[in-house]
Design an enzyme around this catalytic site. Sequence first.
Site, PDB file in Angstrom:
ATOM      1  CD  GLU A 112     -74.931   5.371  68.415  1.00  0.00           C
ATOM      2  OE1 GLU A 112     -74.779   4.075  68.998  1.00  0.00           O
ATOM      3  OE2 GLU A 112     -74.035   5.707  68.000  1.00  0.00           O
TER       4      GLU A 112
ATOM      5  CB  CYS B 184     -78.280   4.631  75.810  1.00  0.00           C
ATOM      6  SG  CYS B 184     -78.231   6.067  75.524  1.00  0.00           S
TER       7      CYS B 184
HETATM    8  C1  SIN Z   1     -74.764   6.907  76.276  1.00  0.00           C
HETATM    9  O1  SIN Z   1     -75.530   7.065  77.455  1.00  0.00           O
HETATM   10  O2  SIN Z   1     -75.600   7.061  75.193  1.00  0.00           O
HETATM   11  C2  SIN Z   1     -73.468   7.337  76.078  1.00  0.00           C
HETATM   12  C3  SIN Z   1     -72.368   6.210  76.491  1.00  0.00           C
HETATM   13  C4  SIN Z   1     -70.877   6.236  76.593  1.00  0.00           C
HETATM   14  O3  SIN Z   1     -70.738   7.069  75.446  1.00  0.00           O
HETATM   15  O4  SIN Z   1     -70.252   6.152  77.091  1.00  0.00           O
END
Ligand code: SIN
Length: 459
Positions: free
Chosen positions: A231, A265
């Site tokens: 991820e 992210c």
């Molecule tokens: C992330 O920042 O990768 C996770 C965000 C989320 O699970 O909503």
Amino acid sequence: MTKLEVFNPATNEVIERLDYTSNEDIQAQIERAHKAFQQWKKIDAHERSAKLMKWAELIDEHQDELARLITLEGGKPLAEAKGEVTYANSYVKWYAEEAKRVYGRTIPANAPSKKIIIDKFPVGVVGAITPWNFPAAMITRKMAPALAAGCTIICKPAVKTPLTTIKLVELAHEAGFPKDAISYIIASGKDAGDLFTEHELISKVTFTGSTAVGKTLIEQSAQQVKNVTMELGGLAPLIVHKDADIDAAVDGTIASKFRNAGQTCICANRIYVHQDIAEAYTEKLIEKVHALTVGNGLESDVKVGPLIDEQAVKKVLTHITDAQEKGGELSRSIEEIQSLGGNFLKPVVISNANLDMKAMHEETFGPVAPVMTYEDLDEVIRIANDTEFGLASYFFTNDYRTGLKFFNELEYGVIGWNDGGPSAAHAPFGGLKESGYGREGGIEGIEPYLETKYLSIQE
Ligand code: SIN
């Protein structure tokens, strides 16, 4: 050996000192996890499910304590941190159910005397490396499906936020998981990455973090053709079309952009608004953004906490000054943005943004909302897709044809339509292109922890 110092990003004070796990101890832990796997994989799915349920119960009971840890080590405002604990626990609850739904199947064979049976098996010992921006949710999103599938797992939390992991693992042991089935190590990303990818008893590496580090882990894992889930980074576009409900679009923008002070992210990184509504949208956005209270997440009413550290502050300021130099108009001055000092930055909207600005093509990871106008639908979709990243994107429109066009044409794994918060334990989170591969959440999220075997029987 020097200790790991864990800082509170709101005060820059050391809140804990921890011993690093030595490389020898990590190796020994991997061996114990492998031994535990020989037992754990034989435990029936209903019992695995019951243990996950018990873990979930304990997480609920300790919600306040966990949320406080998240705020102390990660800076997230307390209410948001509580929300993260609920979100984290929704993965435990979901995979407690999914543990019972790992189905095989039979296939009609090409001869009457033959039968083909397919079944799924846990991959083995999992090495997980998690980021600091979600100290609870990124742990459970990996640990819960791994354990549900029958794998054992060792987690290496971010060195900035290990305390939440330590508590979660403690609660898992209290819930009855064998000590070596779920454990953590305190190590640098490099040490853990090297050991997890090189050790032959680790069957799978799962990582959430930057694309650069993800590429190294993929390369290293390739030496043993190791199963990986990645991820990685994002550069989410958020598009507001001319027929959108402007108030809903502003609220959705705030929800997406300022979650964890812009440090996720999937935060909207770059905003494109149709020229017909640009003025109305930007005016309302600025009003709401300036109303967000910034401060120590332990104080009530704070909506935007500190950035994780000084380096993060510097990077975000670079994006702001770069945008200003390239013709962007800041909704508040640089002095005001930095007026709280420390790791705090007041959120800012940058209007008149253009594609040359860093904020429009590099992940900002901070409370900055650059807004660029567009005229043509196809052109904005082209611009939105013009990146190596493909994690999350958002669009706002009340026209179903336009909505379906966005859905069909945006090259992203997670897409919010009039929705600034699309994440959910029951949905398959993950990216396209250099944002990674594999999915976490949903029925898809247990698959990366399973191997498929088939048996061909001749009567
Ligand atoms: C992330 O920042 O990768 C996770 C965000 C989320 O699970 O909503």
